[in-house]
Design a protein around this motif. Structure first.
Motif, mmCIF file in Angstrom:
data_model
loop_
_atom_site.group_PDB
_atom_site.id
_atom_site.type_symbol
_atom_site.label_atom_id
_atom_site.label_comp_id
_atom_site.label_asym_id
_atom_site.label_seq_id
_atom_site.Cartn_x
_atom_site.Cartn_y
_atom_site.Cartn_z
ATOM 1 N N ARG A 99 0.836 -1.210 0.000
ATOM 2 C CA ARG A 99 0.000 0.000 0.000
ATOM 3 C C ARG A 99 0.868 1.256 0.000
ATOM 4 O O ARG A 99 0.602 2.207 -0.739
ATOM 5 C CB ARG A 99 -0.943 -0.010 1.198
ATOM 6 C CG ARG A 99 -2.081 -1.015 1.054
ATOM 7 C CD ARG A 99 -3.148 -0.806 2.117
ATOM 8 N NE ARG A 99 -2.625 -0.909 3.462
ATOM 9 C CZ ARG A 99 -2.740 -1.982 4.234
ATOM 10 N NH1 ARG A 99 -3.345 -3.049 3.794
ATOM 11 N NH2 ARG A 99 -2.238 -1.995 5.448
ATOM 12 N N LYS A 100 1.907 1.286 0.836
ATOM 13 C CA LYS A 100 2.767 2.472 0.896
ATOM 14 C C LYS A 100 3.470 2.722 -0.426
ATOM 15 O O LYS A 100 3.558 3.860 -0.894
ATOM 16 C CB LYS A 100 3.802 2.327 2.017
ATOM 17 C CG LYS A 100 3.234 2.565 3.383
ATOM 18 C CD LYS A 100 4.335 2.533 4.426
ATOM 19 C CE LYS A 100 3.758 2.879 5.780
ATOM 20 N NZ LYS A 100 4.804 3.002 6.786
ATOM 21 N N ALA A 101 3.981 1.664 -1.054
ATOM 22 C CA ALA A 101 4.675 1.834 -2.335
ATOM 23 C C ALA A 101 3.717 2.350 -3.406
ATOM 24 O O ALA A 101 4.068 3.261 -4.167
ATOM 25 C CB ALA A 101 5.310 0.514 -2.775
ATOM 26 N N ILE A 102 2.505 1.804 -3.450
ATOM 27 C CA ILE A 102 1.530 2.235 -4.459
ATOM 28 C C ILE A 102 1.085 3.676 -4.202
ATOM 29 O O ILE A 102 0.981 4.483 -5.126
ATOM 30 C CB ILE A 102 0.324 1.276 -4.502
ATOM 31 C CG1 ILE A 102 0.762 -0.153 -4.846
ATOM 32 C CG2 ILE A 102 -0.763 1.775 -5.444
ATOM 33 C CD1 ILE A 102 1.528 -0.291 -6.136
ATOM 34 N N VAL A 103 0.842 4.013 -2.943
ATOM 35 C CA VAL A 103 0.448 5.386 -2.605
ATOM 36 C C VAL A 103 1.566 6.355 -2.979
ATOM 37 O O VAL A 103 1.324 7.408 -3.589
ATOM 38 C CB VAL A 103 0.071 5.513 -1.113
ATOM 39 C CG1 VAL A 103 0.000 6.970 -0.678
ATOM 40 C CG2 VAL A 103 -1.242 4.797 -0.836
ATOM 41 N N ALA A 104 2.826 6.008 -2.648
ATOM 42 C CA ALA A 104 3.948 6.881 -2.991
ATOM 43 C C ALA A 104 4.062 7.027 -4.504
ATOM 44 O O ALA A 104 4.309 8.123 -5.015
ATOM 45 C CB ALA A 104 5.243 6.328 -2.403
ATOM 46 N N LEU A 105 3.847 5.938 -5.248
ATOM 47 C CA LEU A 105 3.912 5.981 -6.705
ATOM 48 C C LEU A 105 2.813 6.871 -7.276
ATOM 49 O O LEU A 105 3.059 7.733 -8.119
ATOM 50 C CB LEU A 105 3.775 4.560 -7.272
ATOM 51 C CG LEU A 105 3.724 4.437 -8.791
ATOM 52 C CD1 LEU A 105 5.061 4.843 -9.402
ATOM 53 C CD2 LEU A 105 3.356 3.016 -9.185
ATOM 54 N N GLY A 109 4.989 10.621 -4.084
ATOM 55 C CA GLY A 109 5.614 10.660 -2.767
ATOM 56 C C GLY A 109 6.962 9.982 -2.666
ATOM 57 O O GLY A 109 7.340 9.530 -1.596
ATOM 58 N N GLY A 110 7.685 9.875 -3.773
ATOM 59 C CA GLY A 110 9.017 9.291 -3.727
ATOM 60 C C GLY A 110 8.994 7.781 -3.552
ATOM 61 O O GLY A 110 9.547 7.250 -2.591
ATOM 62 N N ALA A 111 8.358 7.082 -4.496
ATOM 63 C CA ALA A 111 8.219 5.629 -4.395
ATOM 64 C C ALA A 111 9.576 4.941 -4.286
ATOM 65 O O ALA A 111 9.724 3.973 -3.539
ATOM 66 C CB ALA A 111 7.432 5.083 -5.583
ATOM 67 N N GLY A 112 10.579 5.435 -4.999
ATOM 68 C CA GLY A 112 11.914 4.829 -4.927
ATOM 69 C C GLY A 112 12.483 4.877 -3.526
ATOM 70 O O GLY A 112 13.048 3.898 -3.033
ATOM 71 N N SER A 113 12.306 6.001 -2.848
ATOM 72 C CA SER A 113 12.791 6.138 -1.465
ATOM 73 C C SER A 113 11.993 5.253 -0.519
ATOM 74 O O SER A 113 12.565 4.637 0.386
ATOM 75 C CB SER A 113 12.679 7.590 -1.002
ATOM 76 O OG SER A 113 13.565 8.389 -1.725
ATOM 77 N N VAL A 114 10.681 5.181 -0.733
ATOM 78 C CA VAL A 114 9.842 4.333 0.114
ATOM 79 C C VAL A 114 10.292 2.887 -0.012
ATOM 80 O O VAL A 114 10.472 2.186 0.989
ATOM 81 C CB VAL A 114 8.343 4.494 -0.251
ATOM 82 C CG1 VAL A 114 7.500 3.417 0.411
ATOM 83 C CG2 VAL A 114 7.848 5.877 0.139
#
Length: 178
Positions: A99-105, A109-114
């Motif tokens: 969920r966090k990776a998809i939300v960041a993407l 929100g910086g999916a690579g950093s997440v």
């Protein structure tokens, strides 16, 4: 995880009070989050209300009053039914890390950093599990720890794929570990 059925399983070994159940649960699952006392007592109250456990005595023993519970025949049947029903696979894609990776993407929100930060956290958790003292003859604890390590390994492989898909580079070795 079904906390009610775990309480029934613990009580299937003999009558006990809440403190004993919490202590035994924490011993059965040493790498899991400790069971909160409040959850133990609220679960016991629900199980008693549903006639799955019964109060067999209340004792003081020079300290706080302790209520001792025992599993009922209905509780044993519910435990048997729960054990007979296969647990659903958890491959639903709704784990928090997904969920966090998809939300960041999707939110910029910086999916690579997440993904990278999550990978670091997973590696740290794997190292901690590997450094934990051996469980000796406790097969249950060894199996629970091995499950946790393999689950983290699977997550790491997904994180590596996510990093590659995002155009990031995540150092990998066979099995997804660094």
């Amino acid at each position: 995880m079904s906390i009610a059925e775990l309480h029934l399983a613990l009580l299937s070994r003999g009558p006990a009070h809440g403190y004993d159940l919490k202590r035994e649960y924490d011993a059965w699952f040493p790498d899991a989050k400790p069971l909160p006392f409040g959850q133990v007592y609220s679960t016991l109250a629900r199980l008693a209300r549903d006639d799955l456990v019964e109060v067999v005595e209340t004792r003081s023993e020079g300290g706080p009053e302790r209520t001792v519970y025992a599993i009922t025949a209905a509780g044993r049947e519910r435990l048997r039914a729960w054990l007979a029903e296969p647990a659903p696979p958890t491959a639903t894609g709704t784990e928090e890390l997904v969920r966090k990776a998809i939300v960041a993407l999707r939110t910029g929100g910086g999916a690579g950093s997440v993904v990278a930060d999550q990978r670091t956290a997973h590696l740290r958790a794997m190292r901690a599990l590997s450094a934990a003292p051996p469980d000796g003859d406790d097969l249950g604890a060894r199996l629970a720890r091995r499950y946790a390590v393999l689950h983290l390994d699977a997550d790491l492989r997904w994180l590596d794929e996510a990093a590659a898909a995002l155009g990031e580079t995540a150092p990998t070795t066979p099995g997804g570990q660094s």
